[in-house]
Design a protein around this motif. Structure first.
Motif, PDB file in Angstrom:
ATOM      1  N   TRP A   4      -0.701   4.881   9.208  1.00 14.43           N
ATOM      2  CA  TRP A   4      -0.432   6.477   8.514  1.00 14.43           C
ATOM      3  C   TRP A   4      -0.241   5.712   6.644  1.00 14.43           C
ATOM      4  CZ3 TRP A   4       3.348   3.356   5.387  1.00 14.43           C
ATOM      5  CH2 TRP A   4       4.112   2.144   5.924  1.00 14.43           C
ATOM      6  N   HIS A   5      -1.003   4.562   6.554  1.00 16.34           N
ATOM      7  CA  HIS A   5      -1.008   4.845   5.110  1.00 16.34           C
ATOM      8  C   HIS A   5      -2.502   4.625   4.615  1.00 16.34           C
ATOM      9  CE1 HIS A   5       0.503   0.780   4.883  1.00 16.34           C
ATOM     10  NE2 HIS A   5      -0.960   0.806   3.768  1.00 16.34           N
ATOM     11  N   GLN A   6      -3.557   4.718   5.081  1.00 21.45           N
ATOM     12  CA  GLN A   6      -4.571   4.804   5.005  1.00 21.45           C
ATOM     13  C   GLN A   6      -5.671   5.510   3.900  1.00 21.45           C
ATOM     14  OE1 GLN A   6      -7.715   4.695   8.193  1.00 21.45           O
ATOM     15  NE2 GLN A   6      -6.700   2.737   9.277  1.00 21.45           N
ATOM     16  N   PRO A   7      -6.035   5.018   3.364  1.00 20.19           N
ATOM     17  CA  PRO A   7      -6.874   6.225   2.309  1.00 20.19           C
ATOM     18  C   PRO A   7      -7.988   7.145   3.242  1.00 20.19           C
ATOM     19  CG  PRO A   7      -6.569   4.136   0.875  1.00 20.19           C
ATOM     20  CD  PRO A   7      -6.153   3.659   2.828  1.00 20.19           C
ATOM     21  N   PRO A   8      -8.559   7.550   2.184  1.00 21.98           N
ATOM     22  CA  PRO A   8      -9.767   8.151   3.261  1.00 21.98           C
ATOM     23  C   PRO A   8     -11.005   7.423   2.873  1.00 21.98           C
ATOM     24  CG  PRO A   8      -8.983   9.044   0.518  1.00 21.98           C
ATOM     25  CD  PRO A   8      -7.707   8.579   1.382  1.00 21.98           C
ATOM     26  N   LEU A   9     -11.964   7.438   3.706  1.00 24.24           N
ATOM     27  CA  LEU A   9     -12.738   5.964   3.743  1.00 24.24           C
ATOM     28  C   LEU A   9     -14.308   6.432   2.546  1.00 24.24           C
ATOM     29  CD1 LEU A   9     -13.461   4.833   7.228  1.00 24.24           C
ATOM     30  CD2 LEU A   9     -12.711   3.895   5.309  1.00 24.24           C
ATOM     31  N   GLY A  40       0.086  -1.252  -0.203  1.00 26.49           N
ATOM     32  CA  GLY A  40       0.086   0.016  -0.041  1.00 26.49           C
ATOM     33  C   GLY A  40       0.648   0.713  -0.671  1.00 26.49           C
ATOM     34  N   PRO A  41       2.128   1.246   1.420  1.00 26.65           N
ATOM     35  CA  PRO A  41       2.996   3.111   1.100  1.00 26.65           C
ATOM     36  C   PRO A  41       3.468   2.873  -0.567  1.00 26.65           C
ATOM     37  CG  PRO A  41       3.148   1.066   2.759  1.00 26.65           C
ATOM     38  CD  PRO A  41       2.308   0.404   1.799  1.00 26.65           C
ATOM     39  N   HIS A  42       3.330   1.896  -1.926  1.00 27.82           N
ATOM     40  CA  HIS A  42       3.951   2.569  -2.835  1.00 27.82           C
ATOM     41  C   HIS A  42       3.279   2.977  -3.461  1.00 27.82           C
ATOM     42  CE1 HIS A  42       7.778   1.860  -0.714  1.00 27.82           C
ATOM     43  NE2 HIS A  42       7.593   0.147  -0.502  1.00 27.82           N
ATOM     44  N   LEU A  43       2.279   2.039  -3.357  1.00 26.79           N
ATOM     45  CA  LEU A  43       0.349   2.486  -4.226  1.00 26.79           C
ATOM     46  C   LEU A  43      -0.185   3.916  -4.940  1.00 26.79           C
ATOM     47  CD1 LEU A  43      -1.176  -0.959  -4.027  1.00 26.79           C
ATOM     48  CD2 LEU A  43       0.076  -0.372  -6.234  1.00 26.79           C
ATOM     49  N   ALA A  44      -0.332   3.746  -5.656  1.00 20.27           N
ATOM     50  CA  ALA A  44      -1.480   5.644  -5.999  1.00 20.27           C
ATOM     51  C   ALA A  44      -2.779   5.145  -5.862  1.00 20.27           C
ATOM     52  CB  ALA A  44      -0.620   6.445  -6.698  1.00 20.27           C
ATOM     53  N   SER A  45      -2.877   4.115  -6.122  1.00 23.20           N
ATOM     54  CA  SER A  45      -4.058   3.526  -6.447  1.00 23.20           C
ATOM     55  C   SER A  45      -4.228   2.450  -6.368  1.00 23.20           C
ATOM     56  CB  SER A  45      -5.127   4.876  -7.161  1.00 23.20           C
ATOM     57  OG  SER A  45      -4.944   4.237  -8.581  1.00 23.20           O
ATOM     58  N   ALA A  46      -5.580   1.709  -5.532  1.00 25.75           N
ATOM     59  CA  ALA A  46      -5.736   0.330  -5.625  1.00 25.75           C
ATOM     60  C   ALA A  46      -7.311  -0.176  -5.607  1.00 25.75           C
ATOM     61  CB  ALA A  46      -5.502  -1.006  -4.981  1.00 25.75           C
ATOM     62  N   ASP A  47      -7.618  -0.766  -6.459  1.00 26.75           N
ATOM     63  CA  ASP A  47      -9.162  -1.685  -7.203  1.00 26.75           C
ATOM     64  C   ASP A  47      -9.035  -2.662  -6.269  1.00 26.75           C
ATOM     65  OD1 ASP A  47     -10.034  -3.724  -9.635  1.00 26.75           O
ATOM     66  OD2 ASP A  47      -7.957  -2.429 -10.246  1.00 26.75           O
ATOM     67  N   SER A  48     -10.593  -3.312  -6.127  1.00 29.99           N
ATOM     68  CA  SER A  48     -10.357  -4.840  -5.669  1.00 29.99           C
ATOM     69  C   SER A  48     -12.584  -4.883  -5.313  1.00 29.99           C
ATOM     70  CB  SER A  48     -10.475  -4.726  -4.158  1.00 29.99           C
ATOM     71  OG  SER A  48     -10.716  -6.462  -3.481  1.00 29.99           O
ATOM     72  N   LEU A  49     -12.417  -6.042  -6.241  1.00 33.96           N
ATOM     73  CA  LEU A  49     -14.375  -7.166  -6.665  1.00 33.96           C
ATOM     74  C   LEU A  49     -13.850  -8.181  -5.177  1.00 33.96           C
ATOM     75  CD1 LEU A  49     -16.603  -6.691  -7.878  1.00 33.96           C
ATOM     76  CD2 LEU A  49     -16.086  -7.839  -9.870  1.00 33.96           C
ATOM     77  N   ALA A  50     -12.901  -7.957  -4.744  1.00 32.13           N
ATOM     78  CA  ALA A  50     -13.329  -9.287  -4.031  1.00 32.13           C
ATOM     79  C   ALA A  50     -14.196  -9.544  -2.733  1.00 32.13           C
ATOM     80  CB  ALA A  50     -11.558  -9.435  -3.417  1.00 32.13           C
ATOM     81  N   TRP A  51     -14.757  -8.038  -2.425  1.00 34.33           N
ATOM     82  CA  TRP A  51     -16.073  -7.867  -1.726  1.00 34.33           C
ATOM     83  C   TRP A  51     -17.052  -9.376  -1.924  1.00 34.33           C
ATOM     84  CZ3 TRP A  51     -20.411  -7.506  -3.054  1.00 34.33           C
ATOM     85  CH2 TRP A  51     -20.924  -6.451  -4.666  1.00 34.33           C
ATOM     86  N   SER A  52     -17.748  -9.250  -3.697  1.00 41.50           N
ATOM     87  CA  SER A  52     -17.860 -10.278  -4.569  1.00 41.50           C
ATOM     88  C   SER A  52     -18.497 -11.625  -3.443  1.00 41.50           C
ATOM     89  CB  SER A  52     -18.516 -10.308  -5.442  1.00 41.50           C
ATOM     90  OG  SER A  52     -19.994  -9.961  -5.668  1.00 41.50           O
ATOM     91  N   ALA A  53     -16.993 -12.574  -3.903  1.00 38.20           N
ATOM     92  CA  ALA A  53     -16.665 -13.134  -3.450  1.00 38.20           C
ATOM     93  C   ALA A  53     -17.028 -13.369  -1.888  1.00 38.20           C
ATOM     94  CB  ALA A  53     -15.330 -14.021  -4.535  1.00 38.20           C
ATOM     95  N   HIS A  54     -16.460 -12.656  -1.714  1.00 35.94           N
ATOM     96  CA  HIS A  54     -16.427 -13.237   0.129  1.00 35.94           C
ATOM     97  C   HIS A  54     -17.609 -12.914   0.315  1.00 35.94           C
ATOM     98  CE1 HIS A  54     -16.127 -11.680   4.038  1.00 35.94           C
ATOM     99  NE2 HIS A  54     -14.889 -12.205   3.860  1.00 35.94           N
ATOM    100  N   ALA A  55     -19.224 -12.086   0.004  1.00 34.48           N
ATOM    101  CA  ALA A  55     -20.397 -12.013   0.056  1.00 34.48           C
ATOM    102  C   ALA A  55     -21.372 -13.641  -0.502  1.00 34.48           C
ATOM    103  CB  ALA A  55     -21.052 -11.103  -0.114  1.00 34.48           C
TER     104      ALA A  55
END
Length: 271
Positions: free
Chosen positions: A257-262, A206-221
């Motif tokens: 220290w590297h949380q993105p905004p919610l 995370g500290p080295h990424l400008a952004s990220a994405d994930s669709l993992a919530w759907s399989a989780h659900a």
């Protein structure tokens, strides 16, 4: 870091209120597109294209037309991925891997990289008004360095790009190998987007990424009963409240220290 919530529900751009990551395949063949109230980015759907056909069945001009329509009719588009060529062995060699069948491209990693760079250059040439981003592809660390060099040789300064996609890493995102790839490219001054990064990968990289994405919530659900009070469906694999709650938990689990905004913020992304 901006965290895009992956979804196959295009109408969520009207209500989600957080950055979304939506495949071009989801937008395709739709008469009326919803107007966005939050930022979003477009995934090209390349993994599915190469898995099914072993090639791109969508032409660059068709893809440009689709992205332009999304930008103009939906609005608030940060960027769109190019028609890149993933370098996972399954994509290249084909065959059955787990419960998925791959047609196989039967090309080399170097050829996938060359086609990825060429496609990006072509998209920028025929549609300079659209926010296509470069994607660095490879499999081993030297591959990614070589792909970055290909862009530089073509006159693309990756460190000057608002964001650069990192391909073929999501299935090994929490490994030391992935961390080495991310840190090496970030050391070049490249603002990376991590495709398909979840909790473990974000904690690692995370500290080295400008952004990220994930669709993992759907399989989780899909593996769990529906949330309390959600009596109209058996599980919450298509449920916005579940997806937003999952996103909140993922981001809250990261070191402060590297949380993105919610919640969404305008950010320095392309308009």
């Amino acid at each position: 870091m901006r965290f895009y919530l992956g979804t196959h529900k295009r109408h969520w751009v009207k209500t989600a209120g957080v950055p979304l990551f939506i495949s071009a395949r989801t937008w395709r063949q739709t008469r009326t597109l919803p107007r966005a109230v939050a930022r979003h980015a477009v995934d090209s759907g390349g993994f599915t294209e190469l898995q099914r056909y072993g090639r791109w069945a969508v032409s660059p001009r068709q893809y440009v037309s689709e992205v332009r329509r999304i930008r103009d009719e939906v609005g608030m588009l940060d960027w769109a991925a190019p028609q890149d060529w993933m370098c996972e062995p399954a994509v290249i060699h084909g065959g059955r891997h787990g419960d998925q069948y791959f047609a196989g491209t039967h090309l080399s990693v170097a050829e996938h990289q060359a086609r990825t760079v060429d496609n990006f250059l072509h998209l920028r040439e025929i549609a300079p008004d659209l926010p296509f981003i470069p994607v660095v592809q490879g499999w081993e660390l030297p591959d990614y360095e070589r792909c970055a060099d290909l862009y530089e040789q073509a006159g693309i300064n990756l460190a000057a790009e608002p964001v650069v996609g990192l391909g073929s890493v999501c299935r090994r995102q929490a490994t030391s190998e992935a961390a080495a790839i991310v840190t090496t490219l970030a050391a070049r001054g490249i603002r990376l987007h991590g495709f398909g990064f979840k909790t473990l990968g974000l904690n690692q990289c995370g500290p080295h990424l400008a952004s990220a994405d994930s669709l993992a919530w759907s399989a989780h659900a899909r593996r769990r009963p529906a949330m309390p009070g959600h009596t109209t469906h058996r599980n919450c694999a298509n449920c916005l409240p579940y997806a937003l709650a999952w996103r909140t938990r993922v981001l809250a689990s990261l070191p402060g220290w590297h949380q993105p905004p919610l919640d969404d913020d305008p950010g320095p992304q392309a308009a």
